[in-house]
Each structure stands twice: as C-alpha cells, then as structure tokens.
Write a protein that holds these residues in place. Structure first.
Motif, PDB file in Angstrom:
ATOM      1  N   LYS A   1     -11.149  28.178  25.427  1.00  0.00           N
ATOM      2  CA  LYS A   1     -10.094  29.072  25.150  1.00  0.00           C
ATOM      3  C   LYS A   1      -8.758  28.854  25.599  1.00  0.00           C
ATOM      4  CE  LYS A   1     -11.059  32.699  23.705  1.00  0.00           C
ATOM      5  NZ  LYS A   1     -11.329  33.158  22.346  1.00  0.00           N
ATOM      6  N   VAL A   2      -8.472  28.009  26.842  1.00  0.00           N
ATOM      7  CA  VAL A   2      -7.179  27.580  27.136  1.00  0.00           C
ATOM      8  C   VAL A   2      -7.200  26.291  27.427  1.00  0.00           C
ATOM      9  CG1 VAL A   2      -5.238  28.202  28.738  1.00  0.00           C
ATOM     10  CG2 VAL A   2      -7.156  29.912  28.302  1.00  0.00           C
ATOM     11  N   LEU A   3      -6.231  25.649  27.048  1.00  0.00           N
ATOM     12  CA  LEU A   3      -5.729  24.018  27.310  1.00  0.00           C
ATOM     13  C   LEU A   3      -4.633  24.083  28.342  1.00  0.00           C
ATOM     14  CD1 LEU A   3      -6.385  22.793  23.643  1.00  0.00           C
ATOM     15  CD2 LEU A   3      -8.023  22.776  25.574  1.00  0.00           C
TER      16      LEU A   3
ATOM     17  N   CYS B   1      -0.556  24.039  33.639  1.00  0.00           N
ATOM     18  CA  CYS B   1      -1.768  24.211  34.616  1.00  0.00           C
ATOM     19  C   CYS B   1      -1.550  25.124  35.766  1.00  0.00           C
ATOM     20  CB  CYS B   1      -2.206  22.609  35.091  1.00  0.00           C
ATOM     21  SG  CYS B   1      -2.836  21.714  33.675  1.00  0.00           S
ATOM     22  N   ASP B   2      -1.493  26.103  35.267  1.00  0.00           N
ATOM     23  CA  ASP B   2      -1.125  27.465  36.222  1.00  0.00           C
ATOM     24  C   ASP B   2      -2.196  28.360  36.188  1.00  0.00           C
ATOM     25  OD1 ASP B   2      -0.070  29.747  37.181  1.00  0.00           O
ATOM     26  OD2 ASP B   2       1.762  29.827  36.302  1.00  0.00           O
ATOM     27  N   PRO B   3      -2.918  28.917  37.271  1.00  0.00           N
ATOM     28  CA  PRO B   3      -3.871  29.632  37.188  1.00  0.00           C
ATOM     29  C   PRO B   3      -3.628  31.148  36.223  1.00  0.00           C
ATOM     30  CG  PRO B   3      -3.786  28.990  39.342  1.00  0.00           C
ATOM     31  CD  PRO B   3      -2.772  28.382  38.631  1.00  0.00           C
ATOM     32  N   ALA B   4      -2.396  31.415  36.397  1.00  0.00           N
ATOM     33  CA  ALA B   4      -1.708  32.778  35.642  1.00  0.00           C
ATOM     34  C   ALA B   4      -2.302  32.668  34.268  1.00  0.00           C
ATOM     35  CB  ALA B   4      -0.485  32.843  35.960  1.00  0.00           C
ATOM     36  N   LYS B   5      -1.934  31.369  33.596  1.00  0.00           N
ATOM     37  CA  LYS B   5      -2.064  31.046  32.146  1.00  0.00           C
ATOM     38  C   LYS B   5      -3.294  31.210  31.789  1.00  0.00           C
ATOM     39  CE  LYS B   5       2.352  29.910  31.900  1.00  0.00           C
ATOM     40  NZ  LYS B   5       3.517  30.776  31.177  1.00  0.00           N
ATOM     41  N   PHE B   6      -4.514  31.249  32.667  1.00  0.00           N
ATOM     42  CA  PHE B   6      -5.804  30.916  32.209  1.00  0.00           C
ATOM     43  C   PHE B   6      -6.745  32.559  32.517  1.00  0.00           C
ATOM     44  CE2 PHE B   6      -6.684  26.346  31.816  1.00  0.00           C
ATOM     45  CZ  PHE B   6      -5.114  25.873  31.837  1.00  0.00           C
TER      46      PHE B   6
ATOM     47  N   GLY C   1     -11.618  26.807  30.250  1.00  0.00           N
ATOM     48  CA  GLY C   1     -10.190  26.025  30.074  1.00  0.00           C
ATOM     49  C   GLY C   1     -10.499  24.724  30.310  1.00  0.00           C
ATOM     50  N   VAL C   2      -9.479  24.163  29.973  1.00  0.00           N
ATOM     51  CA  VAL C   2      -9.447  22.450  30.051  1.00  0.00           C
ATOM     52  C   VAL C   2      -8.261  22.124  30.986  1.00  0.00           C
ATOM     53  CG1 VAL C   2      -9.889  20.188  29.197  1.00  0.00           C
ATOM     54  CG2 VAL C   2     -11.385  22.051  28.480  1.00  0.00           C
ATOM     55  N   LEU C   3      -8.309  21.591  32.032  1.00  0.00           N
ATOM     56  CA  LEU C   3      -7.122  21.138  32.593  1.00  0.00           C
ATOM     57  C   LEU C   3      -6.957  19.840  32.327  1.00  0.00           C
ATOM     58  CD1 LEU C   3      -7.435  22.761  36.150  1.00  0.00           C
ATOM     59  CD2 LEU C   3      -6.265  23.758  34.104  1.00  0.00           C
ATOM     60  N   GLY C   4      -5.583  19.190  31.726  1.00  0.00           N
ATOM     61  CA  GLY C   4      -5.541  17.654  31.448  1.00  0.00           C
ATOM     62  C   GLY C   4      -5.999  17.538  30.008  1.00  0.00           C
TER      63      GLY C   4
ATOM     64  N   GLU D   1      -5.951  21.928  41.263  1.00  0.00           N
ATOM     65  CA  GLU D   1      -7.469  22.346  41.165  1.00  0.00           C
ATOM     66  C   GLU D   1      -7.542  23.284  42.603  1.00  0.00           C
ATOM     67  OE1 GLU D   1     -10.255  18.995  41.522  1.00  0.00           O
ATOM     68  OE2 GLU D   1      -9.597  18.219  39.670  1.00  0.00           O
ATOM     69  N   LYS D   2      -7.065  22.973  43.567  1.00  0.00           N
ATOM     70  CA  LYS D   2      -7.017  24.178  44.616  1.00  0.00           C
ATOM     71  C   LYS D   2      -6.450  25.319  44.360  1.00  0.00           C
ATOM     72  CE  LYS D   2      -5.099  23.907  49.508  1.00  0.00           C
ATOM     73  NZ  LYS D   2      -3.855  24.327  49.630  1.00  0.00           N
ATOM     74  N   SER D   3      -5.486  25.230  43.476  1.00  0.00           N
ATOM     75  CA  SER D   3      -4.622  26.341  42.947  1.00  0.00           C
ATOM     76  C   SER D   3      -5.707  27.461  42.052  1.00  0.00           C
ATOM     77  CB  SER D   3      -3.294  26.102  42.609  1.00  0.00           C
ATOM     78  OG  SER D   3      -3.585  25.699  40.913  1.00  0.00           O
ATOM     79  N   PHE D   4      -6.425  26.712  41.426  1.00  0.00           N
ATOM     80  CA  PHE D   4      -7.435  27.487  40.624  1.00  0.00           C
ATOM     81  C   PHE D   4      -8.544  27.908  41.437  1.00  0.00           C
ATOM     82  CE2 PHE D   4      -6.485  27.153  36.040  1.00  0.00           C
ATOM     83  CZ  PHE D   4      -5.283  26.391  36.132  1.00  0.00           C
ATOM     84  N   ALA D   5      -8.982  27.139  42.307  1.00  0.00           N
ATOM     85  CA  ALA D   5     -10.139  27.672  43.092  1.00  0.00           C
ATOM     86  C   ALA D   5      -9.586  28.914  43.972  1.00  0.00           C
ATOM     87  CB  ALA D   5     -10.480  26.625  44.188  1.00  0.00           C
ATOM     88  N   GLU D   6      -8.486  28.757  44.631  1.00  0.00           N
ATOM     89  CA  GLU D   6      -7.803  29.842  45.292  1.00  0.00           C
ATOM     90  C   GLU D   6      -7.522  31.067  44.633  1.00  0.00           C
ATOM     91  OE1 GLU D   6      -5.405  27.187  48.586  1.00  0.00           O
ATOM     92  OE2 GLU D   6      -4.111  28.073  47.161  1.00  0.00           O
ATOM     93  N   ALA D   7      -7.445  30.927  43.268  1.00  0.00           N
ATOM     94  CA  ALA D   7      -7.072  32.021  42.361  1.00  0.00           C
ATOM     95  C   ALA D   7      -8.370  32.605  41.765  1.00  0.00           C
ATOM     96  CB  ALA D   7      -6.287  31.513  41.164  1.00  0.00           C
ATOM     97  N   GLY D   8      -9.547  32.047  42.233  1.00  0.00           N
ATOM     98  CA  GLY D   8     -10.894  32.737  41.810  1.00  0.00           C
ATOM     99  C   GLY D   8     -11.407  32.169  40.698  1.00  0.00           C
ATOM    100  N   ILE D   9     -10.814  30.941  40.202  1.00  0.00           N
ATOM    101  CA  ILE D   9     -11.430  30.351  39.116  1.00  0.00           C
ATOM    102  C   ILE D   9     -12.115  29.153  39.527  1.00  0.00           C
ATOM    103  CG2 ILE D   9     -10.576  29.311  36.711  1.00  0.00           C
ATOM    104  CD1 ILE D   9      -8.264  30.830  36.919  1.00  0.00           C
TER     105      ILE D   9
END
Lengths: 352, 352, 352, 352
Positions: B32-34, B69-74, B7-10, B93-101
């Motif tokens: 795969k996800v933008l 930019c929500d981990p659930a969408k990725f 995925g690419v954030l931003g 970024e913290k939310s993605f790391a916390e979500a295991g990504i």
C-alpha cells in the motif's frame, strides 16, 4: 654460457603453446623439435596448432614440422619440456628418460614418484638432487623432473615463509580456478559464463598432497613429506588466467601478532636469488597490503606471470591465520614454472 | 484468512524492488505504501525507481506515489518490510517500531540486538517469541524482526541438519558472492568482469557471528548464542544471483561415514512444513548428489529462489566434513527471507 | 633531442591513469604536474587515485601532490594532456589555452570546433596546421588539439585505406564497446555481466560525425568535412578493453574483387612512418585474414595497444564491403592516441 | 480436444533438452519416444543426457529409454520434433517423412527446400499449406516443416510490421549471439569470456536468405521469396540466452516520422491471435521505448521466451530506420518456435 637445444612435447596444446611463447626469446633455450599427437605429426606447427595466445605465434616455431612424441625424432635436443596430457604423459615421458633425454614435465604422472623431484626452485631447490638416483636411464643421462599442479604452486610458495617461521600444522583451502586451467577448448562457456562450478575433476587430491612433498625435506636422497594436512575445495570461476586461493592455516607455533606474520613474508629470502635465473621473479612471493588485492585479472601477469601474490593476511578465528594467494596458472603454475626448473637444473649442472 | 496492508521502506533500491516483485501477487500481503529517500519522495514509483528486475514492474506499484520513510506517512499499514541501507535503517526502523508499526527488516542494524530475533523460519522459528519483550513500543504493537545476511542464511540452513545430528564445533567458510549482493549500481564492471575480488567490506564480521545467533537457543526470552567459531573469507565473483559457499566443518560428534552425514540432511524435517506458508519451499535444504551441482546460475531460482542447495558433501582431511552450499542472495538471503518471516509471524499471530 | 615537461589534467580518472602509465618511461615527455578536481587537490596522487591499472602505479607520479586544474598551478610545463570529463573540460581546457599552455585533449568538447584539429596522425597529419590560426591565445602559444572518440579512431583508421583507394559513399556501423569506455566505476556489473546493453548515451552522434572531419581535407586553414554519411548503433558488451566495430560500407568506386579491397589495405602507407615517433605502431592498420580475428581480449594490446585491427573483409550484399575493426579504446582510442598526437606536434615544431 | 503423442529426435542435445523441458506440461503434446545417436540408444534418458537446463529434468523423460533415430522405433507417435544436428538431420528427417511421420524440425537442412515451409506462425501462417504437395511420402502422411535460424526468427518477426506498412528494400544487420546458440559444449570459455568473436561459421548465409523466404508470398503452392537484400555480420558475445540484432533498414515507402514507424508496430495485428495456441505469446513483437531495452539477460525470458523485443527504433542517416531486436534463441528461435509451429499445424488439421 648456457645454450641448449630443447624439444617440447604436447606442443599444440594450451600448455605447449605457452612453452613456445615463453621460450621465444629465451636467452638459454632454443626450441628445435616440437612433438604432438599423430594427428598433428607431419604438419607445420602453424597448421597443427589452433593458436590461442594473445601474442603472435613465433615464426620460428610456426614453420617447424611437428613430430610424433618419439625419442628417435628428438635427436640433438639437450632436454624436453613436457606439456603432455596425463593420459599419455606416463608412457611418453618414461620413453624419453629411458632414451637418455631429460624430461622437465608439467604433467601429473610422475609428481608423486619417489625418485622424481616435485620442484619449485624458490621452495625446495635441493630436491633437484634426487635425480642423481633415478633409475629410468642406467646411464644417468635421462631423468624426469616435475612441477606441481597450478594450485599447489602458489600454495607451496605462500606457505614457505610461514613454514620457515612458524611450521604448518594444517590448512583449509578453497581454490577459485580460471578457465585456462582446463586447457583448450576445456570448460564450456555454457557452464561458466556468469557462474561458478563447484567441482574440478581430479583436482582436490592433487592439492591435498603435492604441497606436502614440495615442503618436504631431503635426506638420504629421498623426500620426507611434510606432515601437515590439507583440506581442499576446488571450484571453477569465470576468470581467464590466475587461480585465487582462500587459505586458512593452523601453525605449529602461531605468531602472537599479525605484524609477526607479515614479517615472516618480508623477512623470507629467496634461496635462488643469487643465481639470477632468466625467469626468476625479483619478488617471488609478494605480500599485498590493500584489502582488494590480489586479483587474477589485475595481477596474474606481474613479473611476467612468475610472481605469487599474497594478500588479506589476517588473524583467524578457527585457524591461526587467513590469507589469499594467487598466481598465473599457466605460467607460474605450469610452463613458466617448468622453464624456471630447467634454468635451475642447467645452472646446477644437471643438463649437459 | 490472512490479509494485510504492507509498506516497503527503501522501495527504490535493489532489495526494495525485489520486495515489490515478490509481493506482486502475494496471497496475504498487499503493498500500500512505498517509502524511499527524500529525493524520490513525491514521484511516482515508476519514475523514482531505476527498475532492474527481469519481470515487468508491477503496475500497482508503478503508480504509487513514493513517500518519505516517516511513520506518519504509513497510516493504515499493518507492518512494513525494510530494504533500507544500513546507513539509515537504524533510525528509521526504530521510529517505525516506536510508532507501533512492526518492522520486518533485511538491514543489519538490529540483527545483533538482544531483543531482536534473527529469524530463519526453518531454523529457529521459536526465536520469534522474544519480540514479546521488545521495548521499542511500550504498547507492544511495534517491534523489529530481522533476517540474517545473505551468506549467513544458507550457512545457517545448511548447518541446521548437521547441528541437530552432530553438533557444530567450528567451521571455515569461503563465500563466493554474486554482484547483486552489493545492490545497484554496486560493483563496477571494471572490477569484476573476468575477475575475482578477494574482499567485501564489512562482510566477514557478519558471516562470523550471525549463524551462531540463528543456531542459538531460546531460554528465558533471550537467545543464547551457539558456541561454534566461524572463520570467513568473502570474495566477489562475476555471477548475478546466488552466493556459493565452500564450507569445512568440525563437528562435536562426527559421523562415522559420509552416508551418515547425508542421512542427517535426508532425515531433517522442516519444523514449519505443516504451516504451508505461501513462500515456504517444499524442500528448504536440498542435498544434491551430482559433483557439479549446485551452481548459482542454474539453481539459484529453484523453488522461487527460496531453496538452499547443498552439494559435494564429503569427508574432510582437516575438518570432519566439507560441502558447498548456495542460495539466492536477494530472494532467500534478503527479500524472500523477510517475506517468509512475515508469513511466520502472521501465522503465529504477532501481526494484527 | 625532444624533452618536455608535461602536465596531466583529470589525472585521477581512468583516462588520466592511462596517461600516467603510458608516460612512465616515455623518452620525450616527463610528467611534472597532475591536476584533478578540488576534492583531490592537495593529496598525494597515490592517495587521490583509486588505481585501476594492471601495472604498478609509477612511483614518480605516486608521490606528486595533486593540483587543482588551474593554469597558475602548471607553471613550467610545456603542454598538458587532458583526460578531463566533458562536463568540465570546456572551461578548463580553454583557460589553459588562453594562458598560453597547449592542450592535447581526449575530451569531446572542442572536437568539432572549426579551429581545432581532430587529429589522427596516420590519417590527417596535415590537419595539425590549423592550430596556427587558433584564437584562444593571442600570443599563439596556447592552443587545443583533440583526438576522436574511441570508436571514431578505429573507424577513421580502417576507412582511410578504403577512402584513398575507392572513396567512401556511406556506411553503417555497430560498435560493440567495452566497459572501460565508460570510465571507473562506469558501467554497473548488474547491467553488463552476461548481457549486452543496446545503448550508450551520447555515443552515436559522435560516431556519426567525427570520422567525416578526420577524413576531411585541409584547405585555406580550414577543414572541409568528407561527404559520406554514417549510421551508427553503439552497444555495450562485457569486454574490458577494445571496441569492436562491425562496418558495412558503400564506396564511390567499388573494387571489382575482394583481393582489390585487401590490396588497398596492403598498399596503404603510413604517412608518418618516417618520423619514427615513439608511440607509432609499426603496422597502424593491420588486416587479419583469419575469420575469427580480431578479438578484443586477444588483440587489443598488440603494438602497445596502438594498432587498429581489421578483419573479415568481404564483399557485401547491400553495401559494397563488410568488415570488422577493433582498437584498444583507452590507449589507441584515448590516452595513447593523444600521446601520439603530442609526439607529432612536437616533431612538427609546434611545441616549444 | 488436441492430444498427440510426440517423439523428439536429437533429444540429448541442447535443443533436444529444451524441447523436453518446454513439453513437460504441454496441454496437447506428450513426449513418448526419445531419439538420439547410437551411443545414447539403449540408455535411460537421465543417463544419456548431460542435463544443462535450469529446471529439474522432467521425471517422465528421465526414465524413458533412448532409441536410435529410426522411424521403426517411433511407432505410435503422431509426429516428431527434430533438434538434430545438421550433419545427420538430412537423412534422418527424410526417413521419418517417408515413413509417414511428420517432422517439425529446427535443423537447417530443409529450410530452403521448395516444398518445405519455413514457418513463423505470426508471420507466414499460410505457408504451412505447401506441405500438402510435399513428395516425401506418397500417402501424404509424412512431411517436413522447419523454423528459421535463431537470428532469422527475430529478424523476420521485427520486419513483418515494417514490411506490411512500408515494404522492405534492403537491410544491414549485426547479430550479437549468445553462447547457447552453439549448443553444448559449444563455445569454449577460453574464446568468449570477456571477449567478442567476430565470426560464427555458416551463420551469415542463413541470416542473409531465410528472412526473404519467411516474408515471401504464397502463390500456386509455392513460395515466392521477398526481394529485399540482407547484409549480415554474425558475432559471438558472452551472453547465455538471447540474440540481440542491430538492424538498419531501407524501406520501399519510408515513413515520414518516427511516430509513423512506431505506429506500424503498434497497429500490427498477430494473425493467429484468435487461435489462442498454447505457446503463443500475448505480444509477439513488443516495442520497447526505453533506450536501454531490450537486453538479453533481462528480457529473453519474457512471455516464456516467446516474445520478440524491438527497441531503439529511430530514424537513420544512411538507411531509413535503425532498431535493435532480440529474442530467446533456444526457445523462440528454436524449440519453442518449433512447438508453436506444431500447435499451428495441429490447429489447422495437418496432424492426425
């Protein structure tokens, strides 16, 4: 009071053109003779010069016939300005001095000569006095005075308040130099549009030495160089006029606060302010407080291009202070500086 | 072998666009996800992004629907690249790391975090190992790795051979930064055409610290910063891509000759050369001998924009050495550096 | 004799700043009230404006408190200059005119209004007379006068001598426009450094119509548009100030020689020369004979930025003549043109 | 299949360098002999050429000894490319043709010669056939083929679909030309940084004639020029590569809608597409629909610099259509165009 007939050597070049523009309505100096290379000699100035200034070519100059740079052709002038290229300035300037014609030069050839002042009127006006002992002309009429390189001028001027207040130990400078510094045609557009070229041939040695002579002290009719070291990197950037310097400086007695450093600039007094010379800026070294200032395109023309701007003064992490400084390279750093030199020398009675 | 969904954030910003261009035909990574701001979410990428790259927008990306930019969408991505603006990168970024990504970020927010590597694969590949102890995700799947600021990258890379050979004591750097460093629209043309602006907000503190972490040493799963001091001046110049740095450096054990300094660059070996990572340049730190090189416009694109160029290596008068260095700020100094980080981390087995 | 208190609407924008700079030492007009958006209202001007002029911010203006653009806040002014953005100029200018305050505007909103002169003093000074019938203010005190778009000004001025001598049939123009035309921050440096952008939103329709109104004739208190057609292409180039136009023109009665065309420029007389208005250039339309002139960077500032330069006048192969013309877009083509309009209107007795 | 040994005349100049770069890995052509002025002859190419390309100097060329441009020194080559300056191209190219060595030239000297094709493979591939009757070499081995000037190339290519669909009546063009068009050092940075120069010596006559030969028809082994008129204004802008043209065109049978004009571009078929020549772009004339495209800095490099971009196609008010077109001036408009010419001629069997 002051009224002088002047010649301009190298009149068709970029610096020569700047002399002619700046002298157009000068209250003391009237351009009488223009000298250039043999290729130009015999032509009217308007035909010989590829005029690159923004303002109209002064009509008086336009109609002068260009002469060869031979003292015999300059009868009647009180002194000459030299905007000659260094490849020819050595011989020609000497021949004028020997012929009894004072030379106020922008060329590098005699800057380091031990009988020749490297003069910045606001910094070392007393250095002018060493011309009394110059040996070019046994009669004492002819002599040579130089101004520093276009980087060394703002460097010396910005260092002067710091030197007076704290003493200079050493400094590192990166000079981002405009294309006009290389004359015309000078820098190829293919090299510099949207680019930076990290080298300017022959520039760094000048930057690394000249300021130590300018900030040197006069004793027994000779100049004792100041003892600080300079490490310089000179790069070309796509600006038109105004060289911007990034300076990091170590001081002998560092100020304890940035306010104290600012105070050094605020308190510094221009030693020639009382002379009210025609080209003298009201504020020779101006400290800008806005982070985004000074900028070459916005500020190089301030005070007729004669002001040295200082900005971003701040505490350093390796050296004591960091700052940027900028001056108009072809006015303050060349023709305008030479004219101010002539004004000082005239006022001091050196030009008859 | 390696095959990852990313995925690419931003994704709509200048760095995000560079990610998308550089990943277009990447042998390991498939976009795969933008993700972008809420304003863009729901639009096709080709509508959401004001495309500023020279090459055609990759058609695969063009037709992806941009997500928030929500981990659930990725779901389904193996990791994300982050080109987020620092104003939002911290939380996201913290939310993605916390979500295991896993997050491989170009943002500044976590660069100085003591559990986060500030990774330049050719300089400190071992620093990657501290991600094992990151606490963002208790399961150990999510973590954050950062790359340094676009000035700190060439600074760190050019210092590495000198550090290995002589040790770094302190350095003074003036960085002449291109307009792409400010994103899009970024720098106003009214400010920078034919000009230099002597200030870039927030830049100098980053330049003065990041390289000491990059060149720090790993022990007990933490990074001990290197002990040299950096004094930085960051200015904006009218170049498009490529930041050029003028560096003056004092060494712990100075070489006795300039040849010895050159040898340090020649002898230096890229520690990850054997990995043959897809984005790894053949010559990560190239020493140019021509005085006029390197130049941003000519050399920023060398080796796909992944090379750090060094030139004008010479003895100093105040510091031991002077040199200039230059790298492509949005490739080597941003998206390309992050991609190389991802390649290293994949190769090392950190990405599953 | 003439002494007026003036207000400036849109004072913090690029055109507003130009008004403030040009009015600093104006012999007739004194800036008393500055108006800007609600965001700026209540601040001192020096805090509200991101000053982008080369010269120092005038200290009188610097310390004025910025007001909202509400006629009630402008009590005591004799008239206002408007540098407002077109998105708000329509309502605000109307409210001032209705409140009995004359508006001398640079905005596009009322340029095509049939009661509003599109005034270029050297071209159509008589058009000013239609303000007598304006219906904005039943008392006849408030009215609106506009100046053309920054391309239409040099276009109209350069066409005027040709129109008088030969009549204009049709013309094709490509305008190469400087970045200042888009205001501040305006054009992104990422778009324009070392580039040309072949489109300027909304520009071509203005260029294709305004000159036909300016060169129209007054009868029965209304303007009959001139009947020539204009085909325009507007592109952005990386210059700072000065729009350069390449014009190819078909005439009603073509001259038989290029000398005859040149003569039209030489013979043309400025109809307001006798008024000696403070901002009136000595030579409003100057014909340059040197092939390489005029150039934006060299000549935009001539005569205080109020001169329209014409050059490369030559016979055409498709249209009768070809020429280039150039004027300072934010002075002659905007604030300076509006000030000259005000001077003419004051001299004609329209401002009380 | 195709395998040729080639020489390059004028190898040290800007166009010569482009030839050498583009031929580095050419599948058919191998550079064997480099010719330049007497000053360079005898030196290794790497010493003789001031390399200005972004990519590394090809090592094969770097180590070739430069020869004088004398056919006797070019034994063994199958043909030569000429990037010679027009001041010397006339004599030298003739001497090669007379010596039986085909010359594929970028110089202007023989473009208008009635036995010499002015070849643009996608536009007039049949014109190549007139070389059969050239009289330079009685044996028929030596001949000269030219490509048009760097403005005439995109002009001809963009006109071709319109010419086929509607017929060209006349056109007005303003070409905004990059600095690389003047070679190296070429345009002085003092002239062009942040400026536009409204004149390029000798350019307009070429632009006003060449396209009528390119779009002419072949009959009885001679070229009948097309009968439209061109009015041209050529100006220099501060771009590096890519000439942008603003074109207004009157057609013989004007389309009734802009869609019909667009269709002409969409429907147009590249007549040499089937040949699959190595340097042939997939889309020789590309119509961009985005208003802001094409731009020199973004799009000049598309398809290896061989694409002609068209944009802003719209109905005109004076002429039938307006559009802009852009091509890489030193690739498509010079060296790359010449290489494509060589490929076509080789494929057609003219080179043995």
């Amino acid at each position: 009071m002051h009224s002088y007939q002047v010649g301009v050597l190298g009149a068709t070049g970029a610096v020569g053109q700047k002399f002619i523009r700046l002298l157009e309505n000068h209250p003391w100096f009237t351009v009488k003779v223009l000298g250039a290379s043999k290729r130009s000699a015999g032509k009217k100035y308007k035909q010989a010069a590829h005029w690159i200034e923004k303002t109209e070519q002064p009509s008086a100059a336009a109609n002068l016939e260009v002469k060869a740079c031979d003292p015999a052709k300059f009868a009647g002038v009180d002194f000459v300005f030299s905007g000659l290229d260094s490849s020819v300035a050595g011989e020609i300037e000497k021949s004028f001095a020997e012929a009894g014609i004072p030379v106020i030069s922008n060329a590098k050839n005699y800057r380091m000569h031990d009988q020749v002042p490297l003069l910045v009127p606001e910094v070392n006006p007393d250095h002018a006095d060493i011309i009394k002992n110059q040996s070019f002309d046994a009669n004492g009429n002819g002599w040579i005075v130089t101004n520093p390189n276009c980087v060394s001028v703002p460097l010396s001027m910005s260092l002067k308040p710091l030197s007076d207040a704290f003493g200079i130990q050493s400094l590192v400078v990166t000079s981002m130099q405009s294309v006009s510094g290389a004359g015309y045609p000078g820098v190829s557009s293919m090299d510099i549009v949207a680019n930076v070229v990290p080298y300017i041939g022959g520039e760094e040695p000048k930057v690394q030495t000249e300021a130590t002579k300018v900030l040197g002290s006069l004793s027994d009719n000779s100049i004792a160089f100041n003892d600080f070291d300079i490490q310089a990197t000179a790069v070309r950037v796509p600006t038109i006029e105004g060289h911007l310097l990034s300076v990091s400086v170590k001081l002998k007695n560092a100020p304890t606060s940035i306010e104290e450093a600012e105070q050094a600039f605020t308190d510094w007094e221009n030693p020639i302010a009382d002379l009210n010379l025609p080209s003298s800026p009201a504020n020779p070294v101006r400290l800008y407080k806005e982070d985004r200032y000074p900028q070459p395109r916005l500020h190089a023309d301030r005070e007729g291009g004669m002001q040295t701007a200082v900005g971003r003064l701040r505490k350093g992490t390796v050296m004591d202070l960091g700052y940027v400084t900028m001056a108009h390279n072809t006015i303050r750093g060349a023709a305008g500086g030479a004219i101010l030199n002539a004004e000082l020398l005239a006022e001091k009675g050196y030009i008859n």
